[in-house]
Scaffold this active site. Structure first.
Site, short mmCIF file in Angstrom:
data_model
loop_
_atom_site.label_atom_id
_atom_site.label_comp_id
_atom_site.label_asym_id
_atom_site.label_seq_id
_atom_site.Cartn_x
_atom_site.Cartn_y
_atom_site.Cartn_z
N GLN A 225 0.43 -1.28 -0.09
CA GLN A 225 0.12 -0.34 0.78
C GLN A 225 0.63 1.44 -0.29
O GLN A 225 1.37 1.79 1.19
CB GLN A 225 -0.96 -0.11 1.31
CG GLN A 225 -1.39 1.33 1.50
CD GLN A 225 -2.86 1.15 2.54
OE1 GLN A 225 -2.36 0.44 3.53
NE2 GLN A 225 -3.76 2.27 3.13
N SER B 203 1.39 6.57 2.57
CA SER B 203 1.83 7.72 3.21
C SER B 203 2.90 7.76 2.26
O SER B 203 3.55 7.10 1.98
CB SER B 203 2.46 6.54 4.84
OG SER B 203 1.41 6.02 5.27
N SER C 159 4.70 -1.73 4.73
CA SER C 159 4.82 -2.91 4.77
C SER C 159 5.13 -3.91 3.59
O SER C 159 4.10 -4.06 2.70
CB SER C 159 3.53 -2.69 5.98
OG SER C 159 3.14 -2.64 6.59
N GLU D 122 -10.09 -1.02 6.62
CA GLU D 122 -9.49 -0.73 7.79
C GLU D 122 -10.39 -0.63 9.06
O GLU D 122 -8.89 -1.21 9.48
CB GLU D 122 -7.20 -0.03 7.37
CG GLU D 122 -7.01 -0.29 6.25
CD GLU D 122 -5.16 0.68 6.72
OE1 GLU D 122 -4.61 0.17 6.09
OE2 GLU D 122 -6.07 1.79 7.01
N GLU E 42 -4.47 10.31 17.87
CA GLU E 42 -5.01 11.44 17.74
C GLU E 42 -6.19 11.87 17.34
O GLU E 42 -6.52 12.58 17.54
CB GLU E 42 -3.73 12.83 17.86
CG GLU E 42 -2.90 12.72 19.39
CD GLU E 42 -1.84 11.18 19.17
OE1 GLU E 42 -2.10 10.47 18.35
OE2 GLU E 42 -0.86 11.16 20.53
C1 FAD Z 1 2.54 -1.50 11.69
C2 FAD Z 1 2.47 0.14 10.35
C3 FAD Z 1 2.13 -1.01 9.32
C4 FAD Z 1 1.52 0.88 8.71
N1 FAD Z 1 2.12 0.42 7.05
C5 FAD Z 1 1.85 1.29 6.27
C6 FAD Z 1 1.91 0.40 4.62
O1 FAD Z 1 1.70 0.04 4.53
N2 FAD Z 1 1.30 1.03 4.01
C7 FAD Z 1 1.09 2.75 4.07
O2 FAD Z 1 1.29 4.06 2.96
N3 FAD Z 1 1.33 3.51 4.96
C8 FAD Z 1 1.25 3.04 6.19
N4 FAD Z 1 1.87 3.23 7.90
C9 FAD Z 1 1.67 4.43 8.03
C10 FAD Z 1 0.71 5.00 8.99
O3 FAD Z 1 -0.71 5.18 8.10
C11 FAD Z 1 0.63 6.18 9.06
O4 FAD Z 1 1.79 5.60 10.35
C12 FAD Z 1 -0.10 7.04 10.09
O5 FAD Z 1 -1.00 7.20 8.74
C13 FAD Z 1 0.43 8.04 10.40
O6 FAD Z 1 1.14 9.16 9.77
P1 FAD Z 1 2.52 9.31 10.16
O7 FAD Z 1 3.56 8.37 10.40
O8 FAD Z 1 2.99 10.34 8.89
O9 FAD Z 1 2.62 10.34 11.36
P2 FAD Z 1 2.13 12.03 11.49
O10 FAD Z 1 0.97 12.43 10.38
O11 FAD Z 1 3.06 12.15 11.13
O12 FAD Z 1 1.89 12.25 12.97
C14 FAD Z 1 2.53 12.31 14.16
C15 FAD Z 1 1.77 12.68 15.27
O13 FAD Z 1 0.90 13.90 15.65
C16 FAD Z 1 -0.11 13.42 15.60
N5 FAD Z 1 -1.27 14.49 14.82
C17 FAD Z 1 -1.24 14.47 13.02
N6 FAD Z 1 -1.96 15.55 12.74
C18 FAD Z 1 -2.41 15.29 13.81
C19 FAD Z 1 -4.42 16.76 14.46
N7 FAD Z 1 -4.88 16.87 13.41
N8 FAD Z 1 -4.28 16.62 15.20
C20 FAD Z 1 -3.61 16.41 16.36
N9 FAD Z 1 -2.81 15.34 16.50
C21 FAD Z 1 -2.45 15.29 15.36
C22 FAD Z 1 -0.15 12.02 15.07
O14 FAD Z 1 -1.63 11.46 15.94
C23 FAD Z 1 0.92 12.07 15.49
O15 FAD Z 1 0.95 11.59 17.64
C24 FAD Z 1 2.15 2.27 8.55
C25 FAD Z 1 2.01 2.04 10.21
C26 FAD Z 1 2.25 1.48 10.73
C27 FAD Z 1 2.51 1.80 12.30
#
Ligand code: FAD
Length: 395
Positions: A128, A131, A163, A246, A378
């Protein structure tokens, strides 16, 4: 509310149990150490093929595409039983759970014919590509571009946290097709050939020591017209079909945490080197009692959502509560496990001092991710605040 299963559903459960007893890998105890991630993936592909031979993959898919057209209850029972048998998970989860239902709903006939049959037997694995470094919680901020060129698009950008990308043959990719349009408009939903020139996959090492995650770099990657899903600028609404799959119930997590509760009770009762068991401490007893209550709440929440699904009612923002509740419950339970293990919890690899071969410590590390994937805590709280409690928006 009727909380019992029908005789047909019970028979379905019994049939699956019989199949699992006869077909689980020989000597399987719920866990096996592999020398490499590639060896584990090969093992899991074999397992998925075996499940597929028994018609136990994608049971919720319509019959015409190789599924069983299973009801939401049967699908729930299926996930419960697979978890209870500690059976390995299928490896092509993204293909079976996200890509299949999305292509069935939005794909062309050629796309269905070409891609669906190879998803079920894990012949082709999927990843997928959603992100990005600057677009996770707010996916509509994505910056990967897809520009029209000849009979297709040329894609440039970077994805992250992908992943199993290093094993995937195909990826579902979101890319911006119209930079001038408002953020959620002008996004295309593509099928990306992971072997195409210009695709570079770089594994990322995680807290658990594993490398399931990847960065994916896309440099002048050509995507032909026939690999666009839906209309060119309409990818965001299609992505929502994918993301909806999901969310919902989490029977697997319910069973896993019920089993963790049993482990926790065993650890709390354990007497070691003449010291009193941890359960002699009233504060530990209270924490464990709270975990029992939490697991029960998770079960009832699952059933409430299941009832909505069965009545074909929309899942609604309440499904955020299920995700938020079980993921944070998991972390609290794992904290108690680690407190009971004490210094032994530091041994997260098999060895003479590791408890259960380090399984608890690895699980503790793994479940840190639960409050991030499928929407962070969050974000779930924002949804609940705005859409359930009617509080003013945070922006
Ligand atoms: C085990 C695992 C598997 C994954 N596999 C995939 C995959 O196969 N393909 C894929 O595309 N993605 C994948 N992901 C990514 C996942 O979808 C993202 O980690 C998730 O959407 C959060 O985005 P980010 O990591 O960019 O954090 P960010 O969006 O940058 O957030 C950083 C911090 O800010 C907080 N935050 C952000 N916006 C707000 C708001 N509006 N209000 C309050 N707090 C906020 C968040 O809660 C977090 O604590 C995976 C993640 C994990 C952990």
């Amino acid at each position: 509310m009727d909380l019992s299963f029908t005789p047909a559903e019970e028979e379905f459960r019994a049939e699956l149990r019989r199949w699992l007893r006869a077909n689980l890998p020989p000597g399987w105890t719920g866990h096996r150490d592999f020398p490499t991630l590639a060896a584990e993936v090969a093992f899991l592909r074999d397992w998925q093929r075996r499940l597929h031979d028994g018609r136990w993959v994608g049971i919720h898919w319509p019959r015409e595409y190789g599924g069983r057209g299973a009801s939401v209850i049967e699908h729930y029972v299926f996930q419960e039983e697979i978890a209870a048998a500690r059976a390995p998970e299928i490896i092509n989860r993204i293909g079976v759970n996200l890509v299949g239902p999305t292509l069935i709903a939005h794909g062309t006939e050629e796309q269905k014919q070409r891609f669906l049959p190879r998803i079920m037997p894990a012949e082709e694995l999927w990843c997928q590509l959603f992100s990005e470094p600057g677009a996770g919680s707010d996916l509509t901020a994505l910056r990967t571009r897809a520009e029209r060129r000849g009979d297709g698009w040329v894609v440039n950008g970077q994805k992250v946290w992908t992943s199993y990308a290093q094993f995937a043959r195909w990826g579902i990719l979101l890319a911006r097709t119209d930079p001038a349009a408002p953020k959620s408009k002008g996004i295309g939903y593509f099928i990306c050939d992971m072997q195409a020139p210009g695709v570079t996959v770089r594994p990322l090492r995680q807290l658990t020591g594993s490398e399931e995650f990847n960065e994916v770099f896309l440099e002048d990657v050509f995507i032909p017209r026939e690999h666009l899903v839906g209309r060119e600028h309409d990818g965001w609404s299609i992505a929502n079909t994918t993301l909806a799959h999901e969310r919902g119930t989490s029977p697997r997590q319910l069973v896993i945490h019920r089993m963790l509760l049993n482990d926790l009770l065993r650890l709390a009762r354990e007497e070691r080197e003449g010291t009193a068991p941890a359960a002699a401490d009233p504060l530990i007893r209270q924490r464990i009692a709270q975990h029992v209550i939490d697991v029960e709440i998770t079960r009832l929440n699952n059933w409430r959502t299941l009832t909505r699904l069965q009545k074909r009612l929309p899942l609604g923002p309440e499904s955020s509560f299920i995700k938020l509740f079980w993921s944070e419950m998991s972390q609290r339970m794992h904290d108690t496990v680690m407190d009971l293990l004490g210094p032994r919890g530091l041994c997260w690899q098999p060895g003479p001092h590791a408890v259960a071969g380090g399984r608890f410590a690895r699980s503790y590390l793994y479940y840190r991710a639960a409050s991030l994937f499928a929407g962070t805590s969050e974000i779930q709280r924002n949804i609940l605040a705005e859409r359930v409690l009617g509080l003013p928006r945070s922006r």
